[in-house]
Scaffold this motif. Structure first.
Motif, mmCIF file in Angstrom:
data_model
loop_
_atom_site.group_PDB
_atom_site.id
_atom_site.type_symbol
_atom_site.label_atom_id
_atom_site.label_comp_id
_atom_site.label_asym_id
_atom_site.label_seq_id
_atom_site.Cartn_x
_atom_site.Cartn_y
_atom_site.Cartn_z
ATOM 1 N N GLU A 179 -34.749 -11.520 9.370
ATOM 2 C CA GLU A 179 -33.736 -11.135 10.349
ATOM 3 C C GLU A 179 -33.104 -12.327 11.073
ATOM 4 O O GLU A 179 -32.932 -12.307 12.301
ATOM 5 C CB GLU A 179 -34.335 -10.159 11.378
ATOM 6 N N VAL A 180 -32.773 -13.358 10.332
ATOM 7 C CA VAL A 180 -32.009 -14.461 10.925
ATOM 8 C C VAL A 180 -30.590 -13.951 11.177
ATOM 9 O O VAL A 180 -29.993 -13.268 10.338
ATOM 10 C CB VAL A 180 -31.979 -15.683 9.985
ATOM 11 N N LEU A 181 -30.067 -14.276 12.338
ATOM 12 C CA LEU A 181 -28.761 -13.750 12.742
ATOM 13 C C LEU A 181 -27.678 -14.782 12.475
ATOM 14 O O LEU A 181 -27.721 -15.896 13.000
ATOM 15 C CB LEU A 181 -28.789 -13.374 14.216
ATOM 16 N N PHE A 182 -26.705 -14.407 11.654
ATOM 17 C CA PHE A 182 -25.556 -15.259 11.364
ATOM 18 C C PHE A 182 -24.358 -14.733 12.140
ATOM 19 O O PHE A 182 -24.159 -13.517 12.250
ATOM 20 C CB PHE A 182 -25.240 -15.265 9.868
ATOM 21 N N SER A 183 -23.567 -15.635 12.708
ATOM 22 C CA SER A 183 -22.426 -15.233 13.535
ATOM 23 C C SER A 183 -21.201 -16.038 13.135
ATOM 24 O O SER A 183 -21.248 -17.265 13.033
ATOM 25 C CB SER A 183 -22.735 -15.467 15.019
ATOM 26 N N PHE B 288 -20.608 -21.760 -0.034
ATOM 27 C CA PHE B 288 -21.925 -22.027 0.504
ATOM 28 C C PHE B 288 -22.623 -20.711 0.841
ATOM 29 O O PHE B 288 -21.993 -19.652 0.893
ATOM 30 C CB PHE B 288 -21.827 -22.918 1.737
ATOM 31 N N ALA B 289 -23.925 -20.783 1.097
ATOM 32 C CA ALA B 289 -24.739 -19.585 1.266
ATOM 33 C C ALA B 289 -24.247 -18.654 2.378
ATOM 34 O O ALA B 289 -24.206 -17.431 2.177
ATOM 35 C CB ALA B 289 -26.191 -19.976 1.504
ATOM 36 N N PRO B 290 -23.876 -19.146 3.582
ATOM 37 C CA PRO B 290 -23.401 -18.216 4.615
ATOM 38 C C PRO B 290 -22.166 -17.434 4.174
ATOM 39 O O PRO B 290 -22.049 -16.235 4.455
ATOM 40 C CB PRO B 290 -23.101 -19.126 5.811
ATOM 41 N N GLU B 291 -21.252 -18.112 3.481
ATOM 42 C CA GLU B 291 -20.060 -17.429 2.981
ATOM 43 C C GLU B 291 -20.450 -16.366 1.964
ATOM 44 O O GLU B 291 -19.905 -15.257 1.946
ATOM 45 C CB GLU B 291 -19.117 -18.447 2.350
ATOM 46 N N ALA B 292 -21.409 -16.694 1.096
ATOM 47 C CA ALA B 292 -21.880 -15.729 0.103
ATOM 48 C C ALA B 292 -22.520 -14.521 0.774
ATOM 49 O O ALA B 292 -22.398 -13.392 0.286
ATOM 50 C CB ALA B 292 -22.870 -16.402 -0.846
ATOM 51 N N GLU C 249 -24.511 -21.986 11.326
ATOM 52 C CA GLU C 249 -23.882 -20.674 11.399
ATOM 53 C C GLU C 249 -24.856 -19.565 11.765
ATOM 54 O O GLU C 249 -24.571 -18.378 11.565
ATOM 55 C CB GLU C 249 -23.204 -20.350 10.055
ATOM 56 N N SER C 250 -26.016 -19.943 12.324
ATOM 57 C CA SER C 250 -27.026 -18.930 12.620
ATOM 58 C C SER C 250 -27.939 -19.396 13.750
ATOM 59 O O SER C 250 -27.755 -20.470 14.313
ATOM 60 C CB SER C 250 -27.865 -18.659 11.367
#
Length: 363
Positions: free
Chosen positions: A217-221, A139-143, A181-182
């Protein structure tokens, strides 16, 4: 559930219903918890993203220019201005001087754009002359964590009139995964009035428009590791529903082409180094993967290097087609998520299909 009969499918769905409801309730609670955590831990960053977000109105994204293309357009405009000065303003020396100055500035901009670096922090990188593509099944966050290089933009095939789709109600899909995730969800909610509410006038038989929300600048954690990426919220046209709503094949094809054009031009105009997108428009939205791939491949071929890297995070049902067009897929172990397709009765995106990678479960 390919290979099962309709009866078997029906039995399985009925038998799984209680578990799915429990899982949805668990996701609902997790959405509330995660949203509260993002507001508490990253309130400042969220406020900054809300303030910096901008709406690209219908058609605006398709008209964006960048680099040498923008400089060439400026030069052409300057030449026209000089012609006007020579013709309509004969004898007006001041007007002619302004036109000449504008042309000189345009020529300098064109020369500079040919080899100008892209501003991406302390270490700027040279402008790319080709586009490198990669296909993954995560999925996109993993990518983002694995393949995001330089300034990265993720395409969110978002709900058109409801922030985050039905994320807070426990729905599950590409947009909800990004929100989970963000700090994206509170940013989307903050733009309900100026983006989502106004979109209600542009549904167009489920084709929607290329009106888009760009969130920088979306923050993913993830387990203490934070990353930032820009997110482009833009709805996929739903060909399957549009045809039922008496829209023509031509209208459906144009909607998809306009959407792809908008995505890539917005990425290029914002100096994006890595673009992460899924199988946009494929699956239950009704567009064949071959049609989507051809549009993307044509755009990249006509604008080499405009977006230096494109990572296609696609489900396995489309991976062979994307691999054939854009390169081999890498074997990987995606993050654990549930193998289920959710449909929300109240959300705009109750039509959204979620084709998940093989062997994936949600804990």
């Amino acid at each position: 559930m390919a290979g099962f009969s309709d009866r078997d499918n029906g039995r399985e769905r009925r038998g799984a219903r209680p578990d799915r409801e429990a899982q949805r309730e668990e996701r609902r609670r997790e959405a509330v918890r995660h949203t509260g955590l993002m507001k508490a831990a990253f309130g400042k960053e969220t406020d900054e993203a809300i303030e910096a977000a901008r709406v690209y109105e219908e058609g605006e994204g398709r008209r964006l220019l960048w680099g040498a293309e923008a400089a060439a357009a400026a030069k052409e405009a300057a030449a026209m201005a000089e012609a006007d000065a020579d013709g309509a303003q004969v004898g007006n020396e001041e007007a002619r001087e302004e036109a000449v100055a504008a042309e000189e500035m345009a020529e300098a901009a064109a020369a500079e754009a040919a080899d100008a670096p892209v501003d991406d922090g302390p270490a700027a990188v040279p402008a790319a002359t080709e586009t490198v593509t990669k296909v993954v099944t995560s999925f996109a966050p993993e990518a983002l964590y694995r393949d995001g290089e330089g300034k990265t933009m993720i395409v969110d095939p978002g709900a058109f009139t409801r922030p985050g789709g039905a994320y807070e109600d426990g729905a599950f899909g590409p947009e909800q995964i990004l929100c989970s995730e963000s700090n994206l969800y509170p940013v989307l909610c903050a733009h309900k009035r100026d983006f989502y509410d106004k979109n209600r006038d542009y549904r167009r038989g489920s084709l929607f428009t290329d009106r888009a929300l760009y969130v920088p600048e979306v923050l993913f954690s993830r387990e203490g590791d934070t990353r930032r990426a820009d997110v482009l919220v833009i709805a996929e046209p739903i060909r399957a529903y549009a045809l039922d709503n008496h829209r023509s094949e031509r209208e459906c094809d144009k909607a998809l082409a306009d959407r792809i054009e908008t995505i890539f031009r917005i990425a290029a105009a914002n100096n994006v180094q890595t673009l992460i997108m899924g199988a946009f428009g494929c699956g239950r939205n009704g567009y064949p993967s071959a049609q989507v791939i051809e549009l993307i491949r044509t755009w990249i071929g006509e604008h080499p290097g405009a977006v230096p890297r494109v990572v296609f995070a696609v489900p396995r049902m489309h991976v062979d087609a994307f691999r054939a067009a854009f390169g081999s897929v890498e074997e990987e172990k995606p993050a654990a998520v549930e193998e289920v397709v959710e449909r929300d009765e109240e959300a705009d995106d109750d039509w959204r299909a979620v084709e998940l990678p093989e062997g994936i479960t949600l804990r």
